[in-house]
Design an enzyme around this catalytic site. Structure first.
Site, PDB file in Angstrom:
ATOM      1  CB  SER A  75       5.776 -11.278   3.750  1.00  0.00           C
ATOM      2  OG  SER A  75       5.107 -10.832   2.603  1.00  0.00           O
TER       3      SER A  75
ATOM      4  CE1 TYR B 119      10.950  -8.196   2.752  1.00  0.00           C
ATOM      5  CE2 TYR B 119       9.034  -8.691   1.386  1.00  0.00           C
ATOM      6  CZ  TYR B 119       9.577  -8.370   2.610  1.00  0.00           C
ATOM      7  OH  TYR B 119       8.755  -8.233   3.710  1.00  0.00           O
TER       8      TYR B 119
ATOM      9  CE  LYS C 108      10.520 -10.424   5.749  1.00  0.00           C
ATOM     10  NZ  LYS C 108      10.954 -10.094   7.108  1.00  0.00           N
TER      11      LYS C 108
HETATM   12  P1  NAD Z   1      10.711  -0.724   8.288  1.00  0.00           P
HETATM   13  O1  NAD Z   1      11.779  -0.597   7.274  1.00  0.00           O
HETATM   14  O2  NAD Z   1       9.927   0.490   8.639  1.00  0.00           O
HETATM   15  O3  NAD Z   1      11.299  -1.371   9.630  1.00  0.00           O
HETATM   16  C1  NAD Z   1      12.398  -2.225   9.646  1.00  0.00           C
HETATM   17  C2  NAD Z   1      13.380  -1.696  10.678  1.00  0.00           C
HETATM   18  O4  NAD Z   1      14.515  -2.573  10.740  1.00  0.00           O
HETATM   19  C3  NAD Z   1      13.900  -0.306  10.342  1.00  0.00           C
HETATM   20  O5  NAD Z   1      13.760   0.527  11.473  1.00  0.00           O
HETATM   21  C4  NAD Z   1      15.372  -0.527   9.997  1.00  0.00           C
HETATM   22  O6  NAD Z   1      16.170   0.587  10.353  1.00  0.00           O
HETATM   23  C5  NAD Z   1      15.678  -1.769  10.812  1.00  0.00           C
HETATM   24  N1  NAD Z   1      16.789  -2.599  10.289  1.00  0.00           N
HETATM   25  C6  NAD Z   1      16.976  -3.011   9.010  1.00  0.00           C
HETATM   26  N2  NAD Z   1      18.070  -3.791   8.922  1.00  0.00           N
HETATM   27  C7  NAD Z   1      18.586  -3.875  10.188  1.00  0.00           C
HETATM   28  C8  NAD Z   1      19.704  -4.528  10.745  1.00  0.00           C
HETATM   29  N3  NAD Z   1      20.520  -5.259   9.983  1.00  0.00           N
HETATM   30  N4  NAD Z   1      19.933  -4.394  12.065  1.00  0.00           N
HETATM   31  C9  NAD Z   1      19.118  -3.646  12.847  1.00  0.00           C
HETATM   32  N5  NAD Z   1      18.038  -3.010  12.363  1.00  0.00           N
HETATM   33  C10 NAD Z   1      17.772  -3.115  11.051  1.00  0.00           C
HETATM   34  O7  NAD Z   1       9.726  -1.882   7.776  1.00  0.00           O
HETATM   35  P2  NAD Z   1       8.320  -2.353   8.336  1.00  0.00           P
HETATM   36  O8  NAD Z   1       7.294  -2.076   7.289  1.00  0.00           O
HETATM   37  O9  NAD Z   1       8.094  -1.878   9.711  1.00  0.00           O
HETATM   38  O10 NAD Z   1       8.553  -3.932   8.329  1.00  0.00           O
HETATM   39  C11 NAD Z   1       8.959  -4.637   9.486  1.00  0.00           C
HETATM   40  C12 NAD Z   1       9.138  -6.097   9.131  1.00  0.00           C
HETATM   41  O11 NAD Z   1       7.915  -6.599   8.577  1.00  0.00           O
HETATM   42  C13 NAD Z   1      10.213  -6.356   8.070  1.00  0.00           C
HETATM   43  O12 NAD Z   1      10.896  -7.544   8.399  1.00  0.00           O
HETATM   44  C14 NAD Z   1       9.404  -6.528   6.802  1.00  0.00           C
HETATM   45  O13 NAD Z   1      10.078  -7.313   5.869  1.00  0.00           O
HETATM   46  C15 NAD Z   1       8.163  -7.233   7.335  1.00  0.00           C
HETATM   47  N6  NAD Z   1       7.001  -7.042   6.463  1.00  0.00           N
HETATM   48  C16 NAD Z   1       6.618  -5.796   6.088  1.00  0.00           C
HETATM   49  C17 NAD Z   1       5.533  -5.628   5.211  1.00  0.00           C
HETATM   50  C18 NAD Z   1       5.115  -4.259   4.760  1.00  0.00           C
HETATM   51  O14 NAD Z   1       4.451  -4.171   3.731  1.00  0.00           O
HETATM   52  N7  NAD Z   1       5.440  -3.184   5.481  1.00  0.00           N
HETATM   53  C19 NAD Z   1       4.838  -6.766   4.726  1.00  0.00           C
HETATM   54  C20 NAD Z   1       5.249  -8.028   5.150  1.00  0.00           C
HETATM   55  C21 NAD Z   1       6.330  -8.167   6.021  1.00  0.00           C
HETATM   56  N1  UFG Z   2      -0.050  -0.392  -6.989  1.00  0.00           N
HETATM   57  C1  UFG Z   2      -0.326   0.524  -7.985  1.00  0.00           C
HETATM   58  N2  UFG Z   2       0.468   1.626  -8.053  1.00  0.00           N
HETATM   59  C2  UFG Z   2       1.490   1.874  -7.191  1.00  0.00           C
HETATM   60  C3  UFG Z   2       1.754   0.928  -6.184  1.00  0.00           C
HETATM   61  C4  UFG Z   2       0.968  -0.204  -6.103  1.00  0.00           C
HETATM   62  O1  UFG Z   2      -1.240   0.343  -8.781  1.00  0.00           O
HETATM   63  O2  UFG Z   2       2.170   2.911  -7.326  1.00  0.00           O
HETATM   64  C5  UFG Z   2      -0.926  -1.586  -6.875  1.00  0.00           C
HETATM   65  C6  UFG Z   2      -0.180  -2.905  -7.044  1.00  0.00           C
HETATM   66  O3  UFG Z   2      -0.116  -3.262  -8.403  1.00  0.00           O
HETATM   67  C7  UFG Z   2      -1.042  -3.839  -6.193  1.00  0.00           C
HETATM   68  C8  UFG Z   2      -1.561  -2.931  -5.067  1.00  0.00           C
HETATM   69  O4  UFG Z   2      -1.443  -1.611  -5.557  1.00  0.00           O
HETATM   70  O5  UFG Z   2      -2.150  -4.279  -6.939  1.00  0.00           O
HETATM   71  C9  UFG Z   2      -0.750  -3.058  -3.779  1.00  0.00           C
HETATM   72  O6  UFG Z   2       0.628  -2.867  -4.068  1.00  0.00           O
HETATM   73  P1  UFG Z   2       1.726  -2.691  -2.910  1.00  0.00           P
HETATM   74  O7  UFG Z   2       3.034  -2.434  -3.584  1.00  0.00           O
HETATM   75  O8  UFG Z   2       1.258  -1.691  -1.915  1.00  0.00           O
HETATM   76  O9  UFG Z   2       1.730  -4.107  -2.183  1.00  0.00           O
HETATM   77  P2  UFG Z   2       2.058  -5.544  -2.751  1.00  0.00           P
HETATM   78  O10 UFG Z   2       0.846  -6.381  -2.520  1.00  0.00           O
HETATM   79  O11 UFG Z   2       2.613  -5.522  -4.098  1.00  0.00           O
HETATM   80  O12 UFG Z   2       3.271  -5.960  -1.802  1.00  0.00           O
HETATM   81  C10 UFG Z   2       3.075  -6.146  -0.421  1.00  0.00           C
HETATM   82  C11 UFG Z   2       4.326  -5.808   0.380  1.00  0.00           C
HETATM   83  C12 UFG Z   2       5.447  -6.757   0.068  1.00  0.00           C
HETATM   84  C13 UFG Z   2       4.976  -8.168   0.185  1.00  0.00           C
HETATM   85  C14 UFG Z   2       3.744  -8.376  -0.666  1.00  0.00           C
HETATM   86  C15 UFG Z   2       3.170  -9.738  -0.538  1.00  0.00           C
HETATM   87  O13 UFG Z   2       4.762  -4.505   0.089  1.00  0.00           O
HETATM   88  O14 UFG Z   2       6.449  -6.559   1.038  1.00  0.00           O
HETATM   89  O15 UFG Z   2       2.734  -7.455  -0.240  1.00  0.00           O
HETATM   90  O16 UFG Z   2       2.767  -9.963   0.746  1.00  0.00           O
HETATM   91  F1  UFG Z   2       5.958  -8.997  -0.237  1.00  0.00           F
END
Ligand code: NAD
Ligand code: UFG
Length: 340
Positions: free
Chosen positions: A125, A150, A154
């Site tokens: 991330s 979190y 990572k």
């Molecule tokens: P998600 O929660 O939709 O997917 C994660 C999946 O992992 C889920 O299906 C959950 O059931 C499964 N899981 C969790 N713990 C587990 C375990 N111990 N064993 C087996 N399965 C398990 O999330 P996502 O948005 O698809 O994110 C996928 C990956 O990308 C994650 O590692 C997340 O941290 C990373 N990531 C997500 C974002 C974002 O904003 N969505 C940003 C940066 C990184």
């Molecule tokens: N925001 C609002 N209102 C809300 C939610 C978000 O104003 O209800 C704003 C936040 O302040 C930010 C922007 O919208 O300015 C995006 O917020 P998100 O929560 O969608 O995303 P973030 O950038 O805070 O976080 C994301 C991922 C995290 C990751 C982070 C850094 O969700 O997993 O990017 O990569 F860690």
């Protein structure tokens, strides 16, 4: 054809990646404990592609199960999505995050090594850059000051993988640093399915638009940005999924551990997102201004040149398509995968 183990493959990003893997004729084995997802996502992936995958319900922290999977299937590479991802929750339940995201990853890497599988794509991330640097963020910048548990998990897993690859040249590891994933498959059949009150902007916006929530709180209106609201690099989940295929194609069996930013390279403010949402979808999103959210930074966007030049990855979707597809998914599935 190569067989890919996809941990967390039933989740938001995992399901879109499985779809693209199947479309490219990879064999796909998913391991997911369904802690934050449902099997319906993968049913729909199979319907959309008219192909089937293997689903195993289980936990990455179960070493016996992992050994069994690596014995039963001839896995060529692993894409590791499984983990917990809610920033706020990670502050309340640090041990759950350390256990799932760090111990779980170590269990997986152990099983890979035992089975002589050394090709890995890891979901990292942009949060690993912390608050130190000014955007655009590039992969040469140092990491190390994350603002929540979190993000810390990572960072730790990135560092473990770096050391692992230094200790044994057989490892071939891609760290993909996602910026802000949004959007859904253009069919509207799969998408993000947050449980409870969404933490992230986009699902909150679509839930307000559909009437499930009254109004959006915009966290902060006095940042030093174009209009005072936070700026992020939103990336369509289809482009993000494709980055995993590019990483597999370009990196498989290449020695080392390397990071790539996966973002579009440009930022949008919260107010720009709301305005574009209305322009594209014709729907107003009611909002109010609220105080800044703890841990948020003003501006975060990627320098994505390394991914473009080294992985041959090119993002195809702009903000308008992201907002169109997020809305399309929400409209067709007002209650996520639970109904319709
Ligand atoms: P998600 O929660 O939709 O997917 C994660 C999946 O992992 C889920 O299906 C959950 O059931 C499964 N899981 C969790 N713990 C587990 C375990 N111990 N064993 C087996 N399965 C398990 O999330 P996502 O948005 O698809 O994110 C996928 C990956 O990308 C994650 O590692 C997340 O941290 C990373 N990531 C997500 C974002 C974002 O904003 N969505 C940003 C940066 C990184
Ligand atoms: N925001 C609002 N209102 C809300 C939610 C978000 O104003 O209800 C704003 C936040 O302040 C930010 C922007 O919208 O300015 C995006 O917020 P998100 O929560 O969608 O995303 P973030 O950038 O805070 O976080 C994301 C991922 C995290 C990751 C982070 C850094 O969700 O997993 O990017 O990569 F860690």
């Amino acid at each position: 054809m190569l067989t890919i183990l996809v941990t967390g493959g039933a989740g938001y990003i995992g399901s879109h990646t499985c779809l693209q893997l199947l479309e490219k004729d990879y064999e796909v084995v998913v391991l997911d404990n369904l802690a934050n997802s449902t099997l319906e996502a993968l049913r729909r992936v199979q319907t959309l592609t008219n192909k089937s995958l293997t689903f195993i319900q289980g936990d990455i922290r179960n070493p016996q199960l992992l050994d069994q999977i690596f014995t039963q299937y001839s896995i060529d590479a692993v894409i590791h999505f499984a983990g917990l991802k809610a920033v706020g929750e990670s502050q309340l339940k640090p041990l759950e995050y350390f256990d799932n995201n760090i111990s779980g990853s170590i269990a997986l890497f152990n099983a890979m090594k035992k089975a002589n599988v050394f090709n890995l794509v890891f979901s990292s991330s942009a949060t690993v850059y912390g608050e130190l640097h000014e955007s655009p963020l590039n992969e040469m910048m140092c990491t190390g000051t994350t603002t929540n548990n979190y993000g810390y998990t990572k960072l730790i897993v990135e560092q473990l993988l770096e050391k692992l690859s230094q200790s044994d040249p057989r490892w071939s590891i891609a760290l993909l640093r996602y910026f802000n994933p949004v959007g859904a498959h253009p069919s509207g059949l799969i998408g993000e399915n947050p449980r409870g009150i969404p933490n992230n902007l986009m699902p909150y916006v679509t839930q307000v638009a559909i009437g499930a929530r009254e109004k959006l709180s915009i966290f902060g209106q006095d940042y030093e940005t174009i209009d005072g609201t936070g700026v992020r690099d939103y990336i369509h989940v289809m482009d993000l999924a494709n980055a995993h295929l590019c990483a597999l194609q370009n990196r498989i069996n290449r020695s080392g551990c390397r990071a790539w930013n996966i973002g579009t390279g440009s930022g949008a403010s919260v107010l720009q997102v709301i305005k574009t949402f209305k322009d594209v979808n014709g729907v107003d999103v009611k909002y109010e201004f609220a105080p800044r959210r703890d841990g948020d930074i003003a501006i975060c966007y990627a320098d994505n040149q390394r991914a473009i030049s080294e992985l041959g990855w090119i993002p195809q979707y702009g903000l308008e398509e992201m907002l169109r597809d997020s809305w399309n998914w929400q409209k067709q599935n007002p209650n996520g995968f639970n109904e319709g």
